[in-house]
Design a protein around this motif. Structure first.
Motif, PDB file in Angstrom:
ATOM      1  N   GLY A  29       0.932  -1.152   0.151  1.00  0.00           N
ATOM      2  CA  GLY A  29       0.086   0.135  -0.014  1.00  0.00           C
ATOM      3  C   GLY A  29       0.910   1.064   0.028  1.00  0.00           C
ATOM      4  N   LEU A  30       1.817   1.253   0.746  1.00  0.00           N
ATOM      5  CA  LEU A  30       2.787   2.408   0.668  1.00  0.00           C
ATOM      6  C   LEU A  30       3.519   2.617  -0.441  1.00  0.00           C
TER       7      LEU A  30
ATOM      8  N   GLY B 263       0.987   3.937  -2.970  1.00  0.00           N
ATOM      9  CA  GLY B 263       0.610   5.336  -2.746  1.00  0.00           C
ATOM     10  C   GLY B 263       1.869   6.328  -3.050  1.00  0.00           C
ATOM     11  N   ALA B 264       3.092   5.853  -2.851  1.00  0.00           N
ATOM     12  CA  ALA B 264       4.220   6.635  -3.237  1.00  0.00           C
ATOM     13  C   ALA B 264       4.020   6.737  -5.116  1.00  0.00           C
ATOM     14  N   ILE B 265       4.082   5.619  -5.867  1.00  0.00           N
ATOM     15  CA  ILE B 265       3.897   5.668  -7.143  1.00  0.00           C
ATOM     16  C   ILE B 265       2.660   6.599  -7.495  1.00  0.00           C
ATOM     17  N   ALA B 266       1.425   6.503  -6.834  1.00  0.00           N
ATOM     18  CA  ALA B 266       0.404   7.347  -7.250  1.00  0.00           C
ATOM     19  C   ALA B 266       0.776   8.842  -7.029  1.00  0.00           C
TER      20      ALA B 266
ATOM     21  N   HIS C 128       6.033  20.846  -5.842  1.00  0.00           N
ATOM     22  CA  HIS C 128       6.086  20.712  -4.382  1.00  0.00           C
ATOM     23  C   HIS C 128       7.445  19.881  -3.960  1.00  0.00           C
ATOM     24  N   GLY C 129       7.825  19.036  -5.139  1.00  0.00           N
ATOM     25  CA  GLY C 129       8.991  18.219  -4.761  1.00  0.00           C
ATOM     26  C   GLY C 129       8.610  16.514  -4.817  1.00  0.00           C
ATOM     27  N   ILE C 130       9.392  15.702  -5.244  1.00  0.00           N
ATOM     28  CA  ILE C 130       8.995  14.365  -5.437  1.00  0.00           C
ATOM     29  C   ILE C 130       8.798  13.728  -4.063  1.00  0.00           C
ATOM     30  N   LEU C 131       9.334  14.034  -2.884  1.00  0.00           N
ATOM     31  CA  LEU C 131       9.022  13.569  -1.652  1.00  0.00           C
ATOM     32  C   LEU C 131       7.716  13.966  -0.951  1.00  0.00           C
ATOM     33  N   LEU C 132       7.482  15.267  -1.170  1.00  0.00           N
ATOM     34  CA  LEU C 132       6.051  15.640  -0.882  1.00  0.00           C
ATOM     35  C   LEU C 132       5.079  15.220  -1.716  1.00  0.00           C
ATOM     36  N   ASN C 133       5.129  14.952  -3.180  1.00  0.00           N
ATOM     37  CA  ASN C 133       4.243  14.388  -3.570  1.00  0.00           C
ATOM     38  C   ASN C 133       4.045  12.711  -3.302  1.00  0.00           C
ATOM     39  N   ILE C 134       5.069  11.953  -2.923  1.00  0.00           N
ATOM     40  CA  ILE C 134       4.980  10.704  -2.539  1.00  0.00           C
ATOM     41  C   ILE C 134       4.293  10.702  -1.221  1.00  0.00           C
ATOM     42  N   ILE C 135       4.421  11.511  -0.437  1.00  0.00           N
ATOM     43  CA  ILE C 135       3.779  11.653   1.149  1.00  0.00           C
ATOM     44  C   ILE C 135       2.361  12.059   0.758  1.00  0.00           C
ATOM     45  N   LEU C 136       1.968  12.850  -0.356  1.00  0.00           N
ATOM     46  CA  LEU C 136       0.565  13.180  -0.449  1.00  0.00           C
ATOM     47  C   LEU C 136      -0.062  11.998  -1.293  1.00  0.00           C
ATOM     48  N   GLY C 137       0.479  11.197  -1.944  1.00  0.00           N
ATOM     49  CA  GLY C 137      -0.072  10.106  -2.764  1.00  0.00           C
ATOM     50  C   GLY C 137      -0.365   9.152  -1.541  1.00  0.00           C
ATOM     51  N   ILE C 138       0.571   8.710  -0.670  1.00  0.00           N
ATOM     52  CA  ILE C 138       0.417   7.857   0.431  1.00  0.00           C
ATOM     53  C   ILE C 138      -1.128   8.408   1.263  1.00  0.00           C
TER      54      ILE C 138
ATOM     55  N   GLY D 173      -3.106  10.562   0.398  1.00  0.00           N
ATOM     56  CA  GLY D 173      -4.352  10.704  -0.312  1.00  0.00           C
ATOM     57  C   GLY D 173      -5.207   9.474  -0.611  1.00  0.00           C
ATOM     58  N   GLY D 174      -4.427   8.650  -0.869  1.00  0.00           N
ATOM     59  CA  GLY D 174      -4.685   7.120  -1.155  1.00  0.00           C
ATOM     60  C   GLY D 174      -5.645   6.703   0.229  1.00  0.00           C
TER      61      GLY D 174
END
Length: 79
Positions: free
Chosen positions: A7-8, A11-14, A26-36, A38-39
């Motif tokens: 799931g993580l 979410g990170a890929i999403a 926002h940067g890749i790290l924040l986008n990954i966190i938002l994906g997790i 947000g999912g």
């Protein structure tokens, strides 16, 4: 335990995909966190509405939708 890790990763890929869709700065790290986040949020909200996505593809779609919404909200807050 393995489902949490999957799931993580989903979410990170999403989050990365949502960052590309929304042209996020926002940067890749924040986008990954938002994906997790947000999912998880989108899956929870869709569950309340009685809409269910099954499998990894469904979770990925829910994560992309949730991450796009969170990126949109983050853009509104930054302005």
């Amino acid at each position: 335990m393995i489902s949490i890790i999957i799931g993580l990763v989903v979410g990170a890929i999403a989050g990365w995909v949502a960052g590309m869709i929304m042209k996020s700065q926002h940067g890749i790290l924040l986008n990954i966190i938002l994906g997790i986040v947000g999912g998880a949020l989108c899956s929870w909200l869709l569950g309340i509405l009685g809409i269910g996505f099954g499998g990894y593809i469904g979770n990925f779609i829910a994560s992309v939708i949730g991450a796009c919404l969170l990126i949109f909200i983050a853009k509104l807050i930054r302005k």
